[in-house]
Design an enzyme around this catalytic site. Structure first.
Site, PDB file in Angstrom:
ATOM      1  CD  GLU A 161      -3.472  -0.663   2.346  1.00  0.00           C
ATOM      2  OE1 GLU A 161      -3.861   0.610   2.000  1.00  0.00           O
ATOM      3  OE2 GLU A 161      -4.233  -1.577   1.629  1.00  0.00           O
ATOM      4  CG  HIS A 220      -2.195  -4.002   8.117  1.00  0.00           C
ATOM      5  ND1 HIS A 220      -2.332  -5.586   7.739  1.00  0.00           N
ATOM      6  CD2 HIS A 220      -3.709  -3.696   7.437  1.00  0.00           C
ATOM      7  CE1 HIS A 220      -3.013  -5.337   6.953  1.00  0.00           C
ATOM      8  NE2 HIS A 220      -4.063  -3.986   7.207  1.00  0.00           N
TER       9      HIS A 220
END
Length: 456
Positions: free
Chosen positions: A49, A272
């Site tokens: 990402e 995360h």
């Protein structure tokens, strides 16, 4: 085993959540990630990402002194988001884009626009060749009604194929990334069973991090309750996987994860948690005794059990893919019917428009504005349904292709089991040919593995 060399490799993996203008504190968090990587002595950094080229270039500049080699994998509309930074020279790279990746009209999920893929980099770790993979699979937005499950299963299938076929000559294989799958999920089991990759969390001699190795935790300030569904504490969906070769053994001496907010900061590095795995690579030359030992009966039994397990897993994957096939066929039929209705309505409008021409002096029965608006609506319906028809036809082809591959794989695995069953009665007299497994059928018929049950 005669060890001749030992090499330590530290691997880092993080989903950076770098969606500009949407993700929170993007600029500050990338600065924090850069500081962390500058201080830590990682050999390989695998990021997901990293959607913005500007953010990638910023990290590249900041890490130039400690990770001089890097590559940003580009794919899809906004990029794959995959990036790798390395202390070791990157000799070659390759990107494989998954054939299925969600639906373009689900714009609020955004996976389709990201062009999910797996990126490969070939590195030299001393005299050893290392194939390093970084990937990001389609997210799971609803555990109970996961409409993306067939897509994610196909992605896992393509991932294991890509790793197996490209890593045959590698001494070291490392895969890191956000798999968006729990350890017990079908895709995870399929990936690790087929490739032989091992989970660094399960293999680590020492672990320091979140409970059960979770990487999406409730204590993270960026996590909403809907992100982890029924799992109150969190889930483990990020992994660092590894395996050796015939001349290398790999061990995970230590693994750690971050634990929510970063030290001296008010928020975490990402939504995360980051993973770090300390791997130890030992090279060796297999002895003749070890090569002979590979033909022993216990090893043949283990190989047969693994093959039987693969038959069950691939059959289960075929079932999920068939569910996706039925859904795609239904949606394509819906698009076809809607398009036919739009076309019929357009023809009706054309007939109405032709009335003044056929009956001289007659006036148009509908107001001009309403007539044009209805025509525009018909045209929009035709264009939309045509695009949907093309999309669902493409999805059907990809699902059918994956199902065909799985069918062939099941046939090959069943052939192995049948061949080993024939060879097993002679095992007491002579060793089975190299590469053959044990019999699938033994004296205990109650333990027989069903080979032809399509819905297992």
């Amino acid at each position: 085993m005669a060890n001749t060399d030992s090499l330590n490799v530290r691997v880092f993996s993080l989903n950076c959540w770098g969606i500009r203008y949407i993700s929170k504190h993007t600029t500050q968090r990338y600065a924090m990630i850069g500081e962390l990587l500058s201080k830590e002595e990682h050999d390989i950094v695998l990021l997901q990402e990293v959607w913005s080229e500007k953010d990638y270039l910023s990290l590249k500049k900041k890490l130039a002194h400690c990770h001089p080699h890097s590559h940003h994998f580009k794919s899809g509309v906004i990029g794959s988001g995959l990036a790798i930074f390395s202390k070791h020279r990157i000799h070659d790279t390759f990107l494989y884009r998954y054939s299925l990746n969600g639906y373009p009209y689900m714009a609020h999920h955004g996976d389709w626009f990201g062009g999910k893929a797996v990126g490969m980099a070939v590195l030299k770790l001393g005299s050893l060749t290392a194939n390093v993979y970084v990937t990001h699979l389609h997210a799971e937005y609803c555990r109970d009604k996961d409409s993306y499950l067939p897509h994610r299963v196909v992605q896992a299938w393509e991932l294991q194929q890509f790793v197996r076929h490209t890593s045959a000559g590698a001494d070291v294989v490392i895969l890191g990334g956000d798999l968006n799958m729990h350890p017990e999920d079908l895709g995870s089991r399929l990936l690790m069973s087929y490739t032989g990759l091992r989970d660094s969390y399960l293999e680590s001699a020492k672990f320091d991090g979140c409970e059960d190795g979770m990487t999406l935790i409730a204590d993270n300030a960026f996590i909403g309750k809907g992100s982890i569904g029924p799992f109150e504490k969190g889930i483990r969906i990020d992994y660092i996987l590894f395996k050796g070769s015939s001349k290398t053994d790999i061990y995970c001496d230590f693994m750690s994860t971050t634990k929510g907010s970063a030290p001296d900061h008010a928020f975490p590095y990402s939504d995360h948690e980051a993973l770090t795995a300390a791997l130890r690579v030992e090279t060796h030359t297999p002895s003749e005794t070890q090569r002979d030992g590979q033909r022993s009966s216990p090893n043949r039994d283990a190989a047969a059990g693994k093959t039987a397990g693969l038959v069950d897993m691939v059959t289960e994957a075929r079932t999920e893919v068939k569910v996706g096939l039925h859904c795609a066929e239904r949606m394509r039929r819906t698009a076809t019917r809607t398009g036919a209705m739009g076309l019929a309505l357009l023809f009706l409008e054309l007939a109405i428009a032709a009335v003044p021409w056929l009956a001289l002096g007659a006036e148009q029965p509908f107001p001009r504005t309403s007539f044009y608006l209805l025509a525009a609506l018909c045209f929009a319906i035709l264009v939309t349904t045509a695009l949907l028809y093309v999309f669902y036809s493409t999805e059907l082809k990809s699902l059918q292709g994956a199902e065909d591959q799985m069918r062939l794989a099941v046939g090959g695995l069943q052939e192995q089991l049948r061949g080993s069953a024939v060879a097993q009665p002679h095992a007491g007299q002579r060793g089975a040919p190299e590469g053959r497994g044990p019999g699938a059928r033994g004296p205990e018929e109650g333990n027989r593995v069903p080979l032809t049950d399509p819905m297992k």
